[in-house]
Write an enzyme that holds these catalytic residues in place. Structure first.
Site, PDB file in Angstrom:
ATOM      1  CG  HIS A 131      -0.232   0.095   2.532  1.00 47.18           C
ATOM      2  ND1 HIS A 131       0.297   1.272   3.028  1.00 47.18           N
ATOM      3  CD2 HIS A 131       0.039  -0.847   3.460  1.00 47.18           C
ATOM      4  CE1 HIS A 131       0.848   1.056   4.201  1.00 47.18           C
ATOM      5  NE2 HIS A 131       0.713  -0.235   4.490  1.00 47.18           N
ATOM      6  CD  GLU A 145       2.228  -4.604   8.305  1.00 48.19           C
ATOM      7  OE1 GLU A 145       2.566  -5.814   8.213  1.00 48.19           O
ATOM      8  OE2 GLU A 145       2.841  -3.672   7.759  1.00 48.19           O
TER       9      GLU A 145
END
EC number: 5.4.2.11
Length: 253
Positions: free
Chosen positions: A13, A91
Site C-alpha cells: 500500500h 499487516e
C-alpha cells in the site's frame, strides 16, 4: 497445469498517515495520506505501461491496502476486475507497540530490543490489551474470526502461518486459471509471501524491505517457484531508494 509461467504482482500500500508520522500501525485501520494516494496511482500507471494488467486482486481488510488497490486499478483501467479480501493478508499485528512512535520506542528500549521486536522472525512484541484504544477486539470486520485465531501480537513467523492458508486456498487457485493476480497488501504480509516464494531463510528475511506503491512482478513456474527470484520491480531505481528509506525507519526524529 499450463506450461506458461504464472504471473503474480505484489503491491505494498501507498504511504499511510501513520507511516508519515513514523508510528507502529499494525492492525490499526489508518488511511493513505496524499503522498500514498499518488503512489497508488503511480503503481497503476506502472502496471499499464508494462502491459502487466491484473485479472483479479486480493487484498486485506484494511483501508490503506483496499484504497491502494482501488486507485491502482482505476489508474490501470482495471477497476472492474474481481476483488477478494481476507484478514489473512492484513499487516502484522504489532501488539502493544501499535500507536507508538518508532523513534521514541528505539530511545526507550534500545536498539537491540527495538530491532528484535521489529525484525526478528520469531519474537513478537508484548500483546495489546483488550481495553486499548488501538485494539480491534470489537471490530465487526473480524467478528467471524475464531477468538483463538485473532491476534493480540505477532512476529513474522505468525504472519507466515496465517497467510499461507490463504495463499494456497485463495490465490493459487486464481493463478491456476491463468489469471494475472495482483496482491495489494502490507509490508509484512508481503514479506511473508516473498519469504515463501523465494525460500528465504529465517535469518535473511530480516534484511528484506518492500517499498510502498511500487509493483513487484513475479513469474512463477508450474511448481510456483520464481523464474525471476526476488521478483522484478517495475521502477527499480525508485524501489532501491525507497528500500533504503524503509531501513532507516526508527531513526527519524
Amino acid at each position: 497445469m499450463a506450461d506458461a509461467p504464472y504471473k503474480l504482482i505484489l503491491l505494498r500500500h501507498g504511504e499511510s498517515e501513520w507511516n508519515a508520522k513514523n508510528l507502529f500501525t499494525g492492525w490499526v485501520d489508518v488511511n493513505l495520506n496524499e503522498k500514498g494516494e499518488k503512489e497508488a496511482v503511480r503503481g497503476g500507471e506502472l502496471l499499464k505501461d508494462a502491459g502487466l494488467l491484473p485479472d483479479v486482486v486480493h487484498t486485506s481488510l484494511q483501508k490503506r491496502a483496499i484504497r491502494t488497490a482501488q486507485l491502482a486499478l482505476e489508474s490501470a483501467d482495471r477497476h472492474w476486475i474481481p476483488v477478494h479480501r481476507s484478514w489473512r493478508l492484513n499487516e502484522r499485528h504489532y501488539g502493544a507497540l501499535q500507536g507508538k512512535d518508532k523513534a521514541q520506542t528505539l530511545a526507550e528500549f534500545g536498539e537491540e530490543q527495538f530491532m528484535l521486536w521489529r525484525r526478528s522472525y520469531d519474537t513478537p512484541p508484548p500483546p495489546l490489551a483488550d481495553g486499548s484504544e488501538f485494539s480491534q477486539s470489537d471490530d465487526p470486520r473480524y467478528a467471524s474470526i475464531p477468538p483463538e485465531l485473532r491476534p493480540k501480537t505477532e512476529c513474522l513467523k505468525d504472519v507466515v502461518n496465517r497467510m499461507l492458508p490463504y495463499w494456497y486456498d485463495g490465490i493459487v487457485p486464481d493463478l491456476l486459471t491463468g489469471r494475472t493476480v495482483l496482491v495489494a497488501a502490507h509490508g509484512n504480509s508481503l514479506r511473508a509471501l516473498v519469504k515463501h516464494l523465494d525460500g528465504i531463510s529465517d535469518e535473511d528475511i530480516a534484511g528484506l524491505n518492500i517499498p510502498t506503491g511500487i509493483p513487484l512482478s513475479y513469474e512463477l513456474d508450474t511448481d510456483f517457484k520464481p523464474l525471476n527470484p526476488g521478483g522484478t520491480y517495475l521502477d527499480p531505481d525508485a524501489a532501491a531508494a525507497a528500500i533504503e528509506a524503509v531501513k532507516n525507519q526508527g531513526k527519524k526524529k
